[in-house]
Scaffold this motif. Sequence first.
Motif, PDB file in Angstrom:
ATOM      1  N   GLU A 263      32.182 -60.565  48.985  1.00  0.00           N
ATOM      2  CA  GLU A 263      31.542 -60.779  47.686  1.00  0.00           C
ATOM      3  C   GLU A 263      32.140 -59.861  46.625  1.00  0.00           C
ATOM      4  N   THR A 264      32.348 -58.589  46.973  1.00  0.00           N
ATOM      5  CA  THR A 264      32.939 -57.652  46.008  1.00  0.00           C
ATOM      6  C   THR A 264      34.355 -58.059  45.631  1.00  0.00           C
ATOM      7  N   ALA A 265      35.175 -58.414  46.634  1.00  0.00           N
ATOM      8  CA  ALA A 265      36.546 -58.842  46.353  1.00  0.00           C
ATOM      9  C   ALA A 265      36.555 -60.103  45.505  1.00  0.00           C
ATOM     10  N   TRP A 266      35.634 -61.001  45.789  1.00  0.00           N
ATOM     11  CA  TRP A 266      35.517 -62.251  45.017  1.00  0.00           C
ATOM     12  C   TRP A 266      35.208 -61.952  43.551  1.00  0.00           C
ATOM     13  N   ASN A 267      34.251 -61.066  43.309  1.00  0.00           N
ATOM     14  CA  ASN A 267      33.867 -60.732  41.937  1.00  0.00           C
ATOM     15  C   ASN A 267      34.999 -60.035  41.184  1.00  0.00           C
TER      16      ASN A 267
ATOM     17  N   LEU B  39      36.735 -61.312  37.775  1.00  0.00           N
ATOM     18  CA  LEU B  39      36.781 -60.451  36.596  1.00  0.00           C
ATOM     19  C   LEU B  39      38.199 -60.328  36.059  1.00  0.00           C
ATOM     20  N   LEU B  40      39.141 -60.003  36.943  1.00  0.00           N
ATOM     21  CA  LEU B  40      40.521 -59.813  36.498  1.00  0.00           C
ATOM     22  C   LEU B  40      41.157 -61.138  36.109  1.00  0.00           C
ATOM     23  N   ARG B  41      40.784 -62.212  36.804  1.00  0.00           N
ATOM     24  CA  ARG B  41      41.325 -63.525  36.442  1.00  0.00           C
ATOM     25  C   ARG B  41      40.876 -63.911  35.037  1.00  0.00           C
ATOM     26  N   THR B  42      39.609 -63.646  34.723  1.00  0.00           N
ATOM     27  CA  THR B  42      39.111 -63.935  33.378  1.00  0.00           C
ATOM     28  C   THR B  42      39.855 -63.115  32.333  1.00  0.00           C
TER      29      THR B  42
ATOM     30  N   ILE C 172      53.461 -52.563  29.416  1.00  0.00           N
ATOM     31  CA  ILE C 172      53.029 -51.809  30.592  1.00  0.00           C
ATOM     32  C   ILE C 172      51.639 -52.264  31.037  1.00  0.00           C
ATOM     33  N   ARG C 173      50.721 -52.373  30.093  1.00  0.00           N
ATOM     34  CA  ARG C 173      49.355 -52.755  30.453  1.00  0.00           C
ATOM     35  C   ARG C 173      49.305 -54.184  30.994  1.00  0.00           C
ATOM     36  N   TYR C 174      50.113 -55.060  30.429  1.00  0.00           N
ATOM     37  CA  TYR C 174      50.106 -56.443  30.898  1.00  0.00           C
ATOM     38  C   TYR C 174      50.627 -56.535  32.331  1.00  0.00           C
ATOM     39  N   ASN C 175      51.684 -55.807  32.629  1.00  0.00           N
ATOM     40  CA  ASN C 175      52.204 -55.826  33.997  1.00  0.00           C
ATOM     41  C   ASN C 175      51.270 -55.092  34.957  1.00  0.00           C
ATOM     42  N   GLN C 176      50.584 -54.057  34.475  1.00  0.00           N
ATOM     43  CA  GLN C 176      49.571 -53.416  35.312  1.00  0.00           C
ATOM     44  C   GLN C 176      48.425 -54.376  35.606  1.00  0.00           C
ATOM     45  N   LEU C 177      48.045 -55.184  34.607  1.00  0.00           N
ATOM     46  CA  LEU C 177      47.003 -56.186  34.819  1.00  0.00           C
ATOM     47  C   LEU C 177      47.434 -57.202  35.869  1.00  0.00           C
ATOM     48  N   LYS C 178      48.696 -57.650  35.805  1.00  0.00           N
ATOM     49  CA  LYS C 178      49.177 -58.601  36.804  1.00  0.00           C
ATOM     50  C   LYS C 178      49.229 -57.957  38.189  1.00  0.00           C
ATOM     51  N   ALA C 179      49.612 -56.677  38.231  1.00  0.00           N
ATOM     52  CA  ALA C 179      49.625 -55.980  39.519  1.00  0.00           C
ATOM     53  C   ALA C 179      48.206 -55.823  40.061  1.00  0.00           C
TER      54      ALA C 179
ATOM     55  N   ASN D 267      46.768 -57.473  43.397  1.00  0.00           N
ATOM     56  CA  ASN D 267      46.114 -56.646  44.409  1.00  0.00           C
ATOM     57  C   ASN D 267      44.727 -57.184  44.738  1.00  0.00           C
ATOM     58  N   ALA D 268      44.033 -57.706  43.722  1.00  0.00           N
ATOM     59  CA  ALA D 268      42.711 -58.293  43.962  1.00  0.00           C
ATOM     60  C   ALA D 268      42.811 -59.525  44.851  1.00  0.00           C
ATOM     61  N   TYR D 269      43.861 -60.328  44.657  1.00  0.00           N
ATOM     62  CA  TYR D 269      44.087 -61.477  45.537  1.00  0.00           C
ATOM     63  C   TYR D 269      44.318 -61.006  46.973  1.00  0.00           C
TER      64      TYR D 269
END
Length: 411
Positions: free
Chosen positions: A328-332, A336-339, A385-392, A396-398
Amino acid sequence: MLLLLLAAGLRAQDTLRISLHQADSLLVARNLSLIASQYEVDKAEARIIQQKLFSNPELYTEWNLYNPTQKQWLDAGAQGQKIIQLQQVFRIAGQRKTSIRIVQEEKQMTQWQYYTLARNLRYELHSRYYRVFFLNHAIRGIRSQLALLKNLIEVYTAQYQKGNISLQELTRLNSVYFGINDQVNDTQADLLRLQETLQILLADNRIIWPAPAAGENTFPKTDSLLVLSALQDKALVNRPEIKTAESYQAQRELQYSLEKRQRVPNLMAGAVYDQAGSYVNNYTGVSAGLQIPLFNRNQGRIREARLDIGQAKINLQSQQQEIVREVETAWNIVKLLRTQYESTGSEFEDLLGQLSRGLVSNYSKGNISLLEFTDLFEAYNSGIIRYNQLKADLNNAYEELDYAVGEDVLR
């Protein structure tokens, strides 16, 4: 020329460019923790071999030390005395079969523990691999812009020395350069720490750079996520931690069965030869014996084994609850990051590229002011930098969701 070629070859040997599939293979083949854990599986197999062996027979012999009648030492010949006895212990209540089943189940649990360790290391490898990939991508883009800014500063330094521009303008450009360069250095330090982890995981001293193979998806694209309850059900089936807890419970149940069987004493049977000490010479006979279960009927161990079963059931339920919460935590976190990623837009990096192209040229031509240039330049470099950190982080969330479910659900 030969020295230059040799130096280039040595640099190439110090770097390992590897796809994720190749990294997974090297992890299994080289990782020292996995290799050490495999020894535990082999040791469990050895315990099965040992448990299947029958008890050794016991040989007892007694020889005459001194015959006072004949006044002869070690009189064990034809007219002397000696006793030879051979005994064998038999487990008659199925204890041997149950003991074998216990160590077989222990081996199964050891294998599940190996799989758990392999999954943990695989998750860590994938997480570090993709973070290195995206952060290195960001640094390459920023360094090209810093090179342009460095050239611009050198030109403006010459112009300042000629009195064509102010010290304030030159200082502002240098401040922007040093600020962004510090940000790049911090990111580079993160990369070095990530590289250290990759080298330890793959047991390789070379610098490891992600080089995704054709067809390898470096960034999962999914239009819709699976239902949370379905993922939780899969996790309760797939996770090796559940298998480990179930195996431990099976061991406790087998141990309880064994302790109850231990109430039946082992049978001792054998044969005896007595040369001259019995009612007849050269006496031969058979022997049998067992303990009478009068006081000790293994009551304490039976009770302890029964309590172990209850404890194992509670531990299994606790493990199930923990895994459900992990999914459930990983799903949330994925949601969150996908949004956040979708709100930023997949074209954000292209827009930043369009912003950066011609930025230095427009400023040097006077098309934009110093304030506009520095703001846009800092926005580009911080944004990349922030955009690539967001993708990383999203990647990682996946990986964390795949880990929590126990299978690749998004790749």
